[in-house]
Design an enzyme around this catalytic site. Structure first.
Site, PDB file in Angstrom:
ATOM      1  N   LYS A 254       0.855  -1.187   0.000  1.00 38.79           N
ATOM      2  CA  LYS A 254       0.000   0.000   0.000  1.00 38.79           C
ATOM      3  C   LYS A 254       0.890   1.235   0.000  1.00 38.79           C
ATOM      4  O   LYS A 254       1.665   1.456   0.925  1.00 38.79           O
ATOM      5  CB  LYS A 254      -0.902   0.027   1.238  1.00 38.79           C
ATOM      6  CG  LYS A 254      -1.624   1.366   1.453  1.00 38.79           C
ATOM      7  CD  LYS A 254      -2.525   1.376   2.690  1.00 38.79           C
ATOM      8  CE  LYS A 254      -3.069   2.789   2.966  1.00 38.79           C
ATOM      9  NZ  LYS A 254      -3.932   2.850   4.178  1.00 38.79           N
ATOM     10  N   ASP A 259      -2.481  10.403   3.224  1.00 39.92           N
ATOM     11  CA  ASP A 259      -3.871  10.017   3.448  1.00 39.92           C
ATOM     12  C   ASP A 259      -4.577  11.064   4.300  1.00 39.92           C
ATOM     13  O   ASP A 259      -4.509  11.045   5.523  1.00 39.92           O
ATOM     14  CB  ASP A 259      -3.919   8.642   4.136  1.00 39.92           C
ATOM     15  CG  ASP A 259      -5.351   8.178   4.392  1.00 39.92           C
ATOM     16  OD1 ASP A 259      -6.287   8.779   3.817  1.00 39.92           O
ATOM     17  OD2 ASP A 259      -5.524   7.203   5.153  1.00 39.92           O
ATOM     18  N   LYS A 266      -9.891  13.253   7.804  1.00 37.65           N
ATOM     19  CA  LYS A 266      -9.386  12.937   9.141  1.00 37.65           C
ATOM     20  C   LYS A 266      -9.323  14.198   9.996  1.00 37.65           C
ATOM     21  O   LYS A 266      -9.176  15.305   9.467  1.00 37.65           O
ATOM     22  CB  LYS A 266      -7.964  12.350   9.027  1.00 37.65           C
ATOM     23  CG  LYS A 266      -7.893  10.960   8.442  1.00 37.65           C
ATOM     24  CD  LYS A 266      -6.439  10.493   8.365  1.00 37.65           C
ATOM     25  CE  LYS A 266      -6.348   9.084   7.808  1.00 37.65           C
ATOM     26  NZ  LYS A 266      -6.993   8.054   8.629  1.00 37.65           N
ATOM     27  N   ASP A 277       1.809   6.682   5.257  1.00 33.99           N
ATOM     28  CA  ASP A 277       0.803   5.699   4.846  1.00 33.99           C
ATOM     29  C   ASP A 277       1.233   4.933   3.584  1.00 33.99           C
ATOM     30  O   ASP A 277       0.460   4.169   3.018  1.00 33.99           O
ATOM     31  CB  ASP A 277      -0.545   6.404   4.639  1.00 33.99           C
ATOM     32  CG  ASP A 277      -1.720   5.473   4.861  1.00 33.99           C
ATOM     33  OD1 ASP A 277      -1.545   4.425   5.502  1.00 33.99           O
ATOM     34  OD2 ASP A 277      -2.824   5.806   4.379  1.00 33.99           O
ATOM     35  N   ASP A 336     -11.991   7.286   3.607  1.00 37.16           N
ATOM     36  CA  ASP A 336     -10.772   7.091   4.394  1.00 37.16           C
ATOM     37  C   ASP A 336     -10.367   5.614   4.466  1.00 37.16           C
ATOM     38  O   ASP A 336      -9.272   5.294   4.913  1.00 37.16           O
ATOM     39  CB  ASP A 336     -10.978   7.663   5.804  1.00 37.16           C
ATOM     40  CG  ASP A 336      -9.677   7.855   6.552  1.00 37.16           C
ATOM     41  OD1 ASP A 336      -8.606   7.772   5.914  1.00 37.16           O
ATOM     42  OD2 ASP A 336      -9.737   8.099   7.773  1.00 37.16           O
ATOM     43  N   GLU A 338      -9.242   3.795   2.199  1.00 40.12           N
ATOM     44  CA  GLU A 338      -8.763   3.845   0.815  1.00 40.12           C
ATOM     45  C   GLU A 338      -7.708   2.794   0.512  1.00 40.12           C
ATOM     46  O   GLU A 338      -7.526   2.417  -0.645  1.00 40.12           O
ATOM     47  CB  GLU A 338      -8.203   5.242   0.515  1.00 40.12           C
ATOM     48  CG  GLU A 338      -6.751   5.490   0.943  1.00 40.12           C
ATOM     49  CD  GLU A 338      -6.512   5.408   2.432  1.00 40.12           C
ATOM     50  OE1 GLU A 338      -7.479   5.523   3.212  1.00 40.12           O
ATOM     51  OE2 GLU A 338      -5.349   5.208   2.839  1.00 40.12           O
ATOM     52  N   ARG A 340      -7.493  -0.396   1.070  1.00 37.91           N
ATOM     53  CA  ARG A 340      -8.014  -1.639   0.483  1.00 37.91           C
ATOM     54  C   ARG A 340      -8.432  -1.413  -0.974  1.00 37.91           C
ATOM     55  O   ARG A 340      -8.370  -2.333  -1.787  1.00 37.91           O
ATOM     56  CB  ARG A 340      -9.160  -2.163   1.357  1.00 37.91           C
ATOM     57  CG  ARG A 340     -10.345  -1.270   1.446  1.00 37.91           C
ATOM     58  CD  ARG A 340     -11.219  -1.541   2.680  1.00 37.91           C
ATOM     59  NE  ARG A 340     -10.619  -1.024   3.915  1.00 37.91           N
ATOM     60  CZ  ARG A 340     -11.173  -1.126   5.117  1.00 37.91           C
ATOM     61  NH1 ARG A 340     -12.333  -1.747   5.274  1.00 37.91           N
ATOM     62  NH2 ARG A 340     -10.565  -0.627   6.179  1.00 37.91           N
TER      63      ARG A 340
HETATM   64  N1  BES Z   1      -4.009   4.767   6.809  1.00 35.84           N
HETATM   65  C1  BES Z   1      -5.141   4.591   7.645  1.00 35.84           C
HETATM   66  C2  BES Z   1      -4.863   3.630   8.803  1.00 35.84           C
HETATM   67  C3  BES Z   1      -3.900   4.133   9.841  1.00 35.84           C
HETATM   68  C4  BES Z   1      -4.343   4.926  10.870  1.00 35.84           C
HETATM   69  C5  BES Z   1      -2.573   3.767   9.781  1.00 35.84           C
HETATM   70  C6  BES Z   1      -3.442   5.371  11.818  1.00 35.84           C
HETATM   71  C7  BES Z   1      -1.681   4.215  10.733  1.00 35.84           C
HETATM   72  C8  BES Z   1      -2.121   5.014  11.754  1.00 35.84           C
HETATM   73  C9  BES Z   1      -6.291   4.030   6.818  1.00 35.84           C
HETATM   74  O1  BES Z   1      -6.346   4.451   5.508  1.00 35.84           O
HETATM   75  C10 BES Z   1      -7.547   4.481   7.472  1.00 35.84           C
HETATM   76  O2  BES Z   1      -7.793   5.655   7.472  1.00 35.84           O
HETATM   77  N2  BES Z   1      -8.289   3.547   8.013  1.00 35.84           N
HETATM   78  C11 BES Z   1      -9.507   3.855   8.678  1.00 35.84           C
HETATM   79  C12 BES Z   1     -10.517   2.823   8.285  1.00 35.84           C
HETATM   80  C13 BES Z   1     -11.911   3.159   8.716  1.00 35.84           C
HETATM   81  C14 BES Z   1     -12.426   4.348   7.935  1.00 35.84           C
HETATM   82  C15 BES Z   1     -12.765   1.948   8.482  1.00 35.84           C
HETATM   83  C16 BES Z   1      -9.234   3.812  10.173  1.00 35.84           C
HETATM   84  O3  BES Z   1      -8.452   2.976  10.615  1.00 35.84           O
HETATM   85  O4  BES Z   1      -9.772   4.662  10.880  1.00 35.84           O
HETATM   86 ZN    ZN Z   2      -4.585   5.018   4.664  1.00 32.39          ZN
HETATM   87 MN    MN Z   3      -7.442   6.264   5.280  1.00 32.92          MN
END
Ligand code: BES
Ligand code: ZN
Ligand code: MN
Length: 489
Positions: A254, A259, A266, A277, A336, A338, A340
């Site tokens: 990834k 992000d 966010k 990310d 968010d 994204e 996947r």
């Molecule tokens: N890149 C983030 C996950 C992440 C968060 C990695 C903090 C490292 C530190 C990912 O893209 C994301 O935003 N995931 C969301 C998913 C949710 C919207 C289902 C998350 O984890 O809040």
């Molecule tokens: Zn992300």
């Molecule tokens: Mn995200």
């Protein structure tokens, strides 16, 4: 940092380090010292309560020919392991990097350790020395690293033999750390490609890059949907190392170079962390450099899905339905989630294009992974027991630890959508597992697959044994060891 192996100590100024096994503070081990200071150092160590515990140090001076010689005793602990030697090397560099000293001599004479253990100490030292100071323009001399050279003495012939491979792995880890450390105005999809192209090409890795027009032609609507709010063009970076005449396996990373969350934006606090990310893609690129650098006898394809996730007038909206390269449709509930969406098209592409039968993907995929495992293990999800076992073992061997999570149809159905084949998020509980279930829907029959959620591992708020605070390089050693133990035998 320059590392070399020698029969005897150099002339001139250096710090002398003596590795000590726990409880073995005897005269024989101290024989590398000037004869008249052996008893002095022994007593000083007792006074400092130094007993050779793993990665502990005792820092003192002895008089040598009228000069003050800095001596550091460093503990190896009781367990005779590669990790103990790496930790000792890391501890020495953590102590000496800014000390004013330029040369560190680690004297193994009189030590029973095999030479390859000494190389491990040098490896830990080298890994711990990495810093990225390019944007610091006002550092005082005392804030700049002084240590430039490590000389391993008296470790026998075995020490240098394995060094070239360890050095290659360190180069891979350093590439990953650099990519992860760079801010998102510097490393974006195209500049990521340009940053890795030089070192990878020089090491013999073949590189291919798909831009947005090619990806659109292939129907990569999921990946492109993430990218459409960004002014940066998405890239699919493909790296191929043909070290053996066998069917390839794939590593997929990834690479979200920033992000923001997109329209599902966010919160501001901590958003700067999302420059890393792309840690999965960074680990894949670093692993490719490590494997090529040590001429691994394996055939590996590394794929990085590189995009920037931004909110914009052209950004995708919550509720949008996109069609992935696999043909499956996705309701984008949360922009968010994204990662996947990027990975699913990269996974389909590598299966369709290269017919791989084994895929390992790495991704900073979910915050929920950090809630579950903190910063001690990466999460492992797999559709195959043997692959899961191999990855777990490789991680344990090199210190990139993994912990496996369950997957099942009952989790899978949590991402069914009323309007499309699936939605890109499930309910809040089990968020890391439903993310893995999403990816699994893109893994074709007969393909063994593992997903490593490294959200808690790519970056560290505090220094570790072999890294300073910041980018860790997690995943490079794991993939390298997985290849060494399972594909090269
Ligand atoms: N890149 C983030 C996950 C992440 C968060 C990695 C903090 C490292 C530190 C990912 O893209 C994301 O935003 N995931 C969301 C998913 C949710 C919207 C289902 C998350 O984890 O809040
Ligand atoms: Zn992300
Ligand atoms: Mn995200």
């Amino acid at each position: 940092m320059n590392v070399r192996f020698a029969d005897r100590r150099p002339e001139g100024a250096y710090v002398l380090a003596l590795p000590m096994t726990s409880g073995a503070l005897d005269a024989a081990r101290l024989a590398a010292l000037p004869a008249d200071s052996v008893e002095f150092v022994r007593r000083a160590a007792v006074g400092l309560r130094f007993d050779g515990d793993a990665a502990s140090t005792a820092d003192l001076f002895v008089s040598e020919g009228g000069e003050a010689r800095r001596v550091v005793l460093v503990g190896l602990g009781a367990a005779d392991s590669d990790a103990a030697y790496e930790r000792a090397g890391g501890a020495l560099v953590a102590k000496l990097l800014l000390s004013g000293e330029q040369t560190l001599v680690v004297d193994f004479s009189g030590h029973s350790a095999a030479g390859d253990r000494a190389a491990r100490l040098a490896f830990g030292a080298l890994l711990r020395s990495w810093r990225y100071d390019v944007y610091h323009t006002t550092l005082k001399p005392t804030q700049k690293p002084s240590l430039t050279e490590i000389v391993i003495v008296g470790a026998g012939a075995g020490a240098e033999a394995g060094w070239a491979s360890l050095k290659a792995i360190a180069d891979g880890i350093f590439l990953t750390r650099e990519l992860v450390t760079e801010p998102a105005n510097i490393i974006y999809p195209q500049s990521f490609v340009e940053r890795v192209r030089g070192p990878l090409s020089a090491a013999g890795v073949e590189i291919e890059v798909l831009g947005e027009a090619e990806m659109a032609k292939l129907g990569m609507g999921a990946l492109l949907g993430v990218s459409q709010g960004s002014r940066r063009e998405a890239q699919l970076l493909v790296m191929r190392w043909r070290g053996a005449d066998t069917a390839p396996i794939a590593f997929v990373g990834k690479g979200v170079t920033f992000d923001t969350g997109g329209i599902s934006i966010k919160p501001a606090a901590g958003m700067e962390d999302m420059k890393w990310d792309m840690g999965g893609a960074g680990a894949v690129a670093g692993a490719m450099l490590a494997l090529a650098g040590r001429k691994a006898k394996a055939h590996i394809i590394g794929v990085c899905g590189l995009v920037e996730n931004m909110p914009d007038g052209n950004a995708q909206r919550p509720g949008d339905v996109v069609t992935s390269m696999s043909g499956q449709t996705i309701e984008v509930i949360n922009t968010d989630a994204e990662g996947r969406l990027v990975l699913c098209d990269a996974i389909t592409w590598v299966q369709r294009t290269h017919g791989v039968k084994t895929i390992v993907d790495l991704a900073t995929l979910t915050g929920a992974m950090i809630v579950a495992l903190g910063h001690e293990h990466g999460g492992l999800f797999a559709n195959d027991e043997a692959l899961a076992g191999q990855l777990t073992a490789a991680g344990l061997a090199v210190g990139d630890k993994l912990w496996r999570f369950p997957m099942s149809d009952s989790y899978d159905k949590l991402i069914d959508s009323p309007i499309a084949d699936m939605k890109n998020v499930g309910p809040r509980p089990a968020g890391s597992i439903t993310a893995a279930q999403f990816l699994k829907r893109y893994v074709e029959d007969g393909v063994t697959w593992a997903h490593l959620d490294i959200a808690g591992m790519a970056w560290s708020a505090k220094p570790g044994a072999t890294y300073d605070k910041g980018a860790t390089g997690y995943g490079v050693r794991l993939l390298d060891r997985f290849v060494a133990d399972n594909l090269e035998r």
